[in-house]
Write an enzyme that holds these catalytic residues in place. Structure first.
Site, PDB file in Angstrom:
ATOM      1  N   ARG A  73     -27.317  25.510  25.747  1.00  0.00           N
ATOM      2  CA  ARG A  73     -25.878  25.726  25.964  1.00  0.00           C
ATOM      3  C   ARG A  73     -25.086  25.570  24.668  1.00  0.00           C
ATOM      4  O   ARG A  73     -24.011  26.135  24.528  1.00  0.00           O
ATOM      5  CB  ARG A  73     -25.343  24.747  27.010  1.00  0.00           C
ATOM      6  CG  ARG A  73     -26.173  24.609  28.275  1.00  0.00           C
ATOM      7  CD  ARG A  73     -26.488  25.936  28.939  1.00  0.00           C
ATOM      8  NE  ARG A  73     -27.234  25.741  30.168  1.00  0.00           N
ATOM      9  CZ  ARG A  73     -27.944  26.682  30.770  1.00  0.00           C
ATOM     10  NH1 ARG A  73     -27.999  27.901  30.252  1.00  0.00           N
ATOM     11  NH2 ARG A  73     -28.601  26.422  31.896  1.00  0.00           N
ATOM     12  N   ARG A 141     -40.772  28.458  27.796  1.00  0.00           N
ATOM     13  CA  ARG A 141     -40.160  27.141  28.009  1.00  0.00           C
ATOM     14  C   ARG A 141     -41.222  26.074  28.253  1.00  0.00           C
ATOM     15  O   ARG A 141     -40.926  24.874  28.206  1.00  0.00           O
ATOM     16  CB  ARG A 141     -39.213  27.195  29.205  1.00  0.00           C
ATOM     17  CG  ARG A 141     -38.061  28.167  29.033  1.00  0.00           C
ATOM     18  CD  ARG A 141     -37.360  28.440  30.349  1.00  0.00           C
ATOM     19  NE  ARG A 141     -36.702  27.257  30.890  1.00  0.00           N
ATOM     20  CZ  ARG A 141     -36.241  27.165  32.133  1.00  0.00           C
ATOM     21  NH1 ARG A 141     -36.388  28.183  32.983  1.00  0.00           N
ATOM     22  NH2 ARG A 141     -35.645  26.062  32.541  1.00  0.00           N
ATOM     23  N   HIS A 172     -39.855  21.247  36.446  1.00  0.00           N
ATOM     24  CA  HIS A 172     -39.204  21.235  37.772  1.00  0.00           C
ATOM     25  C   HIS A 172     -40.235  20.671  38.734  1.00  0.00           C
ATOM     26  O   HIS A 172     -41.153  21.383  39.122  1.00  0.00           O
ATOM     27  CB  HIS A 172     -38.776  22.630  38.186  1.00  0.00           C
ATOM     28  CG  HIS A 172     -37.878  23.309  37.190  1.00  0.00           C
ATOM     29  ND1 HIS A 172     -38.354  23.972  36.081  1.00  0.00           N
ATOM     30  CD2 HIS A 172     -36.524  23.414  37.138  1.00  0.00           C
ATOM     31  CE1 HIS A 172     -37.338  24.472  35.398  1.00  0.00           C
ATOM     32  NE2 HIS A 172     -36.212  24.143  36.007  1.00  0.00           N
ATOM     33  N   HIS A 184     -33.630  31.567  40.588  1.00  0.00           N
ATOM     34  CA  HIS A 184     -32.187  31.805  40.504  1.00  0.00           C
ATOM     35  C   HIS A 184     -31.770  32.914  41.473  1.00  0.00           C
ATOM     36  O   HIS A 184     -30.603  32.987  41.869  1.00  0.00           O
ATOM     37  CB  HIS A 184     -31.778  32.194  39.084  1.00  0.00           C
ATOM     38  CG  HIS A 184     -31.883  31.080  38.095  1.00  0.00           C
ATOM     39  ND1 HIS A 184     -33.040  30.813  37.406  1.00  0.00           N
ATOM     40  CD2 HIS A 184     -30.983  30.152  37.688  1.00  0.00           C
ATOM     41  CE1 HIS A 184     -32.847  29.770  36.608  1.00  0.00           C
ATOM     42  NE2 HIS A 184     -31.608  29.352  36.759  1.00  0.00           N
ATOM     43  N   ASP A 254     -32.434  20.755  41.889  1.00  0.00           N
ATOM     44  CA  ASP A 254     -31.939  21.852  41.059  1.00  0.00           C
ATOM     45  C   ASP A 254     -30.666  22.394  41.700  1.00  0.00           C
ATOM     46  O   ASP A 254     -30.319  22.061  42.835  1.00  0.00           O
ATOM     47  CB  ASP A 254     -33.010  22.930  40.924  1.00  0.00           C
ATOM     48  CG  ASP A 254     -32.874  23.752  39.645  1.00  0.00           C
ATOM     49  OD1 ASP A 254     -31.813  23.671  38.997  1.00  0.00           O
ATOM     50  OD2 ASP A 254     -33.824  24.480  39.298  1.00  0.00           O
TER      51      ASP A 254
END
Length: 337
Positions: A73, A141, A172, A184, A254
């Site tokens: 971010r 990732r 996760h 998502h 999440d």
């Protein structure tokens, strides 16, 4: 005032009056920042201070996703570009100690940047495996394919964050690596037998069960609970996350607004908490959605508060003031060590 078992985002780079009043009324455990909230260091520090002032708690956790690679971010030119996790796996395959050292320094550098802004929780590292044929939502990732290597690199990353006074969130849990779709947008279903999952996907998390926070996966594990994703499954949380893995830290779901979960957000919050999550996460900053979740979530349990305080103690114990050797990190990344 008792805590709400919620972590919320806000809409923009400044805290609005309605948001301030809402957070003051419900007293969420903490907050999460996204790119829409981050412009300059001074602006972020003001926003973090305003969020904490709204709930009257200087210790209210403020989270961010700053993994490195494509999940970051905070971006240049104000902040450094950190490599994705698989770079450390590649180094460790050639030289284990160099890979671990690089992962630890990198996370300390990230933690130092976050701590300077008042951000004290990083939603990293990813302990999911990178598996052939899976959706690329994890991809680079991940530290790699082998659970033991992923766990040792993940531990090094956690140590680097903790040394900077920032809490890591392993994710996760209990493992997103086999997902064939992006949670998502869709709900992935994993059909791998339980024994194989325990020996592979779940193992990296078991080896880091002593970490302070973990974030759930929005995945269905058909061999364990074919009807509910892990986030909403009492069976997965009790038997796998708390049982087989042995994780007794703060369990954060999440983002409830991800499309993998269907239904009313308030009802989803109730289900996640009833299943065994300690805290629910909602990220998009939409007031109407946050209100529904807060009204449904009730008050934070004594057990969840105990787990939160345990993590806070780990954070405070880990803060160090030693300089980070950026030249050493650069050498490790170039393979010159």
């Amino acid at each position: 005032m008792t805590l709400s078992p919620t972590i919320f985002g806000c809409a923009g780079p400044q805290l609005g009056a309605a948001e301030h009043a809402f957070f003051a009324r419900i007293n969420p455990l903490g907050f999460i920042l996204f790119a829409r909230n981050c412009e300059t260091p001074d602006q972020i520090r003001r926003l973090v201070a305003d969020l904490r002032a709204a709930v009257g708690r200087d210790e209210a956790p403020v989270l961010i996703d700053q993994e490195g690679g494509r999940v970051a971010r905070l971006k240049p030119p104000q902040w450094r570009t950190a490599p994705p996790a698989d770079r450390f796996g590649t180094i460790a395959d050639r030289n284990r100690s160099a890979g671990l050292e690089a992962a630890r320094i990198n996370s300390h550098l990230i933690g130092r940047d976050l701590a300077a802004l008042g951000i004290d929780v990083d939603c990293a590292p990813v302990l999911d495996l990178r598996l052939p044929g899976a959706h690329d939502i994890i991809g680079d990732r991940a530290f790699g394919m082998a659970p033991q290597r992923v766990a040792e690199l993940g531990r090094a990353a956690c140590e680097g964050l903790l040394a900077a006074g920032v809490l890591p969130v392993i994710k996760h849990i209990p493992g997103h690596g086999r997902a064939m779709s992006d949670s998502h947008f869709d709900l992935p279903v994993v059909k791998t037998p339980r024994a194989e999952l325990e020996a592979t996907d779940f193992e990296a998390f078991r080896l880091l069960a002593d970490m302070p926070w973990a974030m759930t996966a929005h995945l269905v594990y058909a061999a364990i609970d074919p009807d509910r994703p892990a986030t909403l499954s009492p069976k997965v949380i009790a038997e796998i996350i708390r049982g087989h893995i042995g994780f007794d830290g703060l369990l954060l779901c999440d983002d409830l607004s991800m499309k993998a979960l269907k239904g009313d957000l308030g009802e989803l919050a109730k289900q996640a908490l009833a299943a065994g999550c300690d805290v629910v996460l909602h990220c998009n900053g939409q007031m109407e959605e946050m209100t529904r979740i807060a009204d449904a979530a009730g008050r934070m349990s004594a057990e969840a508060e105990r787990r939160f305080q345990r993590g806070r103690a780990m954070q405070q114990a880990g803060i160090v003031t030693a300089a980070v050797d950026e030249a050493r990190f650069d050498a490790l990344m170039r393979g010159l060590a």
